[in-house]
Design a protein around this motif. Structure first.
Motif, short mmCIF file in Angstrom:
data_model
loop_
_atom_site.label_atom_id
_atom_site.label_comp_id
_atom_site.label_asym_id
_atom_site.label_seq_id
_atom_site.Cartn_x
_atom_site.Cartn_y
_atom_site.Cartn_z
N SER A 285 -7.04 -43.22 -82.17
CA SER A 285 -7.68 -43.18 -80.87
C SER A 285 -6.79 -42.50 -79.84
O SER A 285 -5.58 -42.69 -79.78
N VAL A 286 -7.45 -41.67 -79.04
CA VAL A 286 -6.78 -40.96 -77.95
C VAL A 286 -7.24 -41.60 -76.66
O VAL A 286 -8.45 -41.77 -76.46
N PRO A 287 -6.36 -42.03 -75.79
CA PRO A 287 -4.91 -41.79 -75.83
C PRO A 287 -4.10 -42.95 -76.43
O PRO A 287 -2.88 -42.83 -76.49
N ASP A 288 -4.78 -44.03 -76.87
CA ASP A 288 -4.01 -45.21 -77.24
C ASP A 288 -2.97 -44.94 -78.32
O ASP A 288 -1.82 -45.38 -78.22
N LYS A 289 -3.40 -44.25 -79.36
CA LYS A 289 -2.45 -44.00 -80.45
C LYS A 289 -1.77 -42.65 -80.31
O LYS A 289 -0.72 -42.40 -80.91
N MET A 290 -2.39 -41.76 -79.58
CA MET A 290 -1.83 -40.41 -79.47
C MET A 290 -2.24 -39.81 -78.13
O MET A 290 -3.43 -39.83 -77.78
N SER A 291 -1.27 -39.30 -77.42
CA SER A 291 -1.60 -38.61 -76.17
C SER A 291 -1.76 -37.11 -76.45
O SER A 291 -1.07 -36.56 -77.30
N VAL A 292 -2.69 -36.51 -75.74
CA VAL A 292 -2.93 -35.08 -75.95
C VAL A 292 -2.96 -34.38 -74.58
O VAL A 292 -3.60 -34.86 -73.64
N VAL A 293 -2.27 -33.25 -74.51
CA VAL A 293 -2.25 -32.46 -73.29
C VAL A 293 -2.74 -31.06 -73.61
O VAL A 293 -2.34 -30.48 -74.63
N GLY A 294 -3.59 -30.53 -72.77
CA GLY A 294 -4.08 -29.18 -72.97
C GLY A 294 -3.38 -28.18 -72.06
O GLY A 294 -2.38 -28.48 -71.42
N PHE A 295 -3.97 -26.99 -72.00
CA PHE A 295 -3.38 -25.95 -71.16
C PHE A 295 -4.48 -25.00 -70.73
O PHE A 295 -5.19 -24.46 -71.60
N THR A 353 -3.97 -39.00 -71.88
CA THR A 353 -2.56 -39.38 -72.02
C THR A 353 -2.37 -40.79 -71.48
O THR A 353 -2.99 -41.19 -70.49
N THR A 354 -1.49 -41.52 -72.13
CA THR A 354 -1.16 -42.86 -71.64
C THR A 354 0.19 -43.29 -72.22
O THR A 354 0.87 -42.49 -72.88
N LEU A 355 0.56 -44.53 -71.97
CA LEU A 355 1.82 -45.07 -72.47
C LEU A 355 1.99 -44.80 -73.96
O LEU A 355 1.04 -44.92 -74.73
N SER A 356 3.19 -44.52 -74.34
CA SER A 356 3.48 -44.37 -75.76
C SER A 356 3.18 -45.69 -76.48
O SER A 356 3.47 -46.77 -75.95
N PRO A 357 2.59 -45.63 -77.67
CA PRO A 357 2.28 -46.85 -78.43
C PRO A 357 3.53 -47.72 -78.60
O PRO A 357 3.46 -48.94 -78.56
N ARG A 358 4.65 -47.07 -78.72
CA ARG A 358 5.94 -47.74 -78.89
C ARG A 358 6.20 -48.75 -77.77
O ARG A 358 6.77 -49.83 -77.99
N LEU A 359 5.78 -48.43 -76.56
CA LEU A 359 6.00 -49.33 -75.43
C LEU A 359 4.92 -50.39 -75.34
O LEU A 359 5.02 -51.31 -74.54
N ARG A 360 3.89 -50.23 -76.15
CA ARG A 360 2.79 -51.16 -76.00
C ARG A 360 2.66 -52.14 -77.17
O ARG A 360 1.76 -52.94 -77.21
#
Lengths: 367, 367
Positions: A285-295, A353-360
């Motif tokens: 799930s994005v962003p919970d498990k993975m953050s994604v940034v575009g351009f 984008t959100t908190l890294s899973p590691r912090l959650r």
DNA sequence: TTGTATGCGTTATCAC
DNA sequence: GTGATAACGCATACAA
């Protein structure tokens, strides 16, 4: 007379029958002419004066000018652009070369100028054909708003001394300017945004190295990682192409890697959309498990689900700047503009984008 | 002489000093002229002949024509469009009026014609201004490719007898044609597709009733429901606007209703994207719990996650047809083209539709 | 069939 | 400051 008749074009007009014809036909009195002569007659001035007025020549008596404006209003006169272009040699037309994915609507820019639009990346032949037409139409400048421009394509324009504005890439021509996009600015914001959210392993989905723009974006990423105190070793870089498929490939690669990143920055929004597809398929799930940034911040970025955090390169500013530069070129003497024009980029934070899973991870890490 | 000098414009040229001037200045011998005269000289023919050749006049001797083509090649001569336009009164330019959301790149269509592009729905003033410029530039036709055209806006064009092609809506003008889009076709396919997947309650997210296009789409939906043997009573219709927000509102409304539909057909892809957003927020998975169908097949439909099942209205065909129609108008005598031109629509099945949840309740319904 | 001469509507150049 | 006129590059009616 014989001497005269030997060659010259117009002097033959003295022969009687021609004189007769030209007298018997007033010609000028056509029905809905609405030309400069009609205005001149109505304002009781010469055509020259009318022309001066419409062109804003300062040295016209105010009273006369008023009469002329009045007559113009009454007749509904509008100068004929064709005639104007023919005699002045100025087409008042600019060219615009874009890539298909870009939204080309810059109506703001077209004030006194018209714009001919052409797409570049569909077929090379067509682009070439378009460039030919641009020169035929005697455009007074071309904005090459594509990220994969080839200088070969522009040769024709350069030969004709047509002012050029390009992106990221300097055309070897007098009367040309580059818009240099500050990729570093936006990417630094993006990396710091992610770092602040606790991300340590940030991946980058890049484009082909032979493309200037891809190269710049990648280099900017690496630099941003460094300056943010992160380790380039933990920041894998994938090199594919800038399309949706490139994004899916990048995502697959990152997901297959031994230590997965927790965030992916993509070189284009299209790549990001590709990554989103893969992540959804794999139930990540994005962003919970993975953050994604575009351009790029293309139009759809705000309307995707989740809406895409992306680095905006304000197309409006880009276009406005490009056309301003072109305007400044027009009538200027050939001279290379050495200083590039900087265009800023900035992060637009949305929902991908959100908190890294590691912090959650809830209880595993006691305060 | 005095008689002559009284008024006439050109006969005065017999006065000696002018003769002198015109003799002393050959003028014609300008450096890189590349005009028709140069070609004529090189081919040892008259300008007329060159003109005839470039315009494909049949009655030119083959040998001469060859000489001319040869000379054209040698000199690199290209006719000046400005002069051509001035003398012939034909600008060889078409107008294109679009709405912002549409992709306006129809490079295929611009062959011998140039196109001026303008956007309609941003600001009305600007659209009006654009229309004025179109007439000034003496475009030979305008394709009004927007779904919210107002006839008031087009008055200026109609007054100038400029050929018009519109969508869904007939302009009250001679030399005009309508592209009538067969919404029913695509919608019938969509409804039957959903019905075949077991959906019984199919909702429709429509647009404002005052918009012709919205109205047509809604009516087509109702008819499609009927002809598919479904009950209009079980097919709620929401009336909002055609934007992303309209889609979110529609979705919220449908989700709040006592008996939820299992599928939503939206009037535009943008609405569908809005619906997808709401559904994701409410953790209603698409397509498993809810099928969604869009309309238009905009570029991004294929790249959304899930990719959007939608009704395609081939923009390429639309544009090609529009411009073909315009071409046929050019030079034609004013005459209303009564028969509308039909444009087909068809369903594009992607990932946002699947079996109705009702049919997938595992063991509750024994075979 | 080919060439000649004129006009398309405007700006530029020069006299005044 | 204003006006007469040539020129812009081409197409075309008409004459040859």
């Amino acid at each position: 007379m014989s001497l005269v008749r030997e060659r010259p074009p117009r002097l033959g007009a003295t022969s009687s029958e021609r004189m007769d014809r030209s007298i018997q036909t007033p010609l000028r009195e056509k029905a809905g002419a609405k030309d400069i002569r009609l205005v001149a007659k109505k304002a009781r001035v010469s055509c020259s004066t009318v022309s001066r007025v419409t062109n804003g020549c300062a040295s016209v008596d105010t009273r006369l000018a008023n009469r002329v404006w009045q007559a113009i209003k009454e007749t509904g006169y509008v100068p004929n652009p064709q005639a104007r272009a023919l005699v002045s040699g100025r087409s008042r037309t600019l060219g615009l070369l874009i890539s298909q994915t870009t939204n080309p609507l810059f109506p703001d820019l077209v004030q006194s100028f018209e714009v001919m639009v052409g797409s570049a990346d569909s077929s090379h032949d067509r682009a070439e054909c378009f460039v030919k037409r641009l020169t035929q139409r005697r455009v007074e400048g071309v904005a090459v708003m594509t990220f994969n421009a080839e200088s070969r394509l522009l040769e024709e324009l350069i030969d004709h001394q047509i002012p050029l504005v390009t992106i990221d890439f300097r055309a070897d021509a007098p009367l040309s300017a580059v818009l240099e996009i500050d990729y570093l600015g936006g990417l630094t914001q993006a990396v710091q945004h992610l770092a602040a959210l606790g991300h340590r392993r940030i991946a980058f989905a890049g484009g082909p190295a032979q493309c200037v723009t891809s190269r710049r974006r990648k280099e900017a990423f690496v630099q941003a990682i460094r300056s943010s105190g992160l380790s380039p070793d933990e920041s894998p870089v994938f090199e594919g192409d800038l399309t949706f498929d490139g994004g899916t490939q990048a995502a697959c690669t990152f997901l297959d890697s031994p230590i997965r990143p927790t965030a992916i920055i993509c070189s284009t929004d299209m790549m990001a959309f590709g990554a989103l597809r893969v992540l959804a398929r794999q139930k990540i799930s994005v962003p919970d498990k993975m953050s994604v940034v575009g351009f790029d911040d293309v139009h759809h970025a705000a309307f995707a689900t989740p809406s895409l955090t992306t680095i905006r390169m304000c197309r409006d500013e880009l276009a406005k700047t490009a056309f301003r530069a072109l305007q400044s070129f027009i009538g200027a003497e050939p001279k290379v503009y050495r200083d590039a024009i900087r265009i800023n980029t900035s992060l637009v934070v949305r929902q991908s984008t959100t908190l890294s899973p590691r912090l959650r991870v809830p209880a595993s890490r006691p305060t």
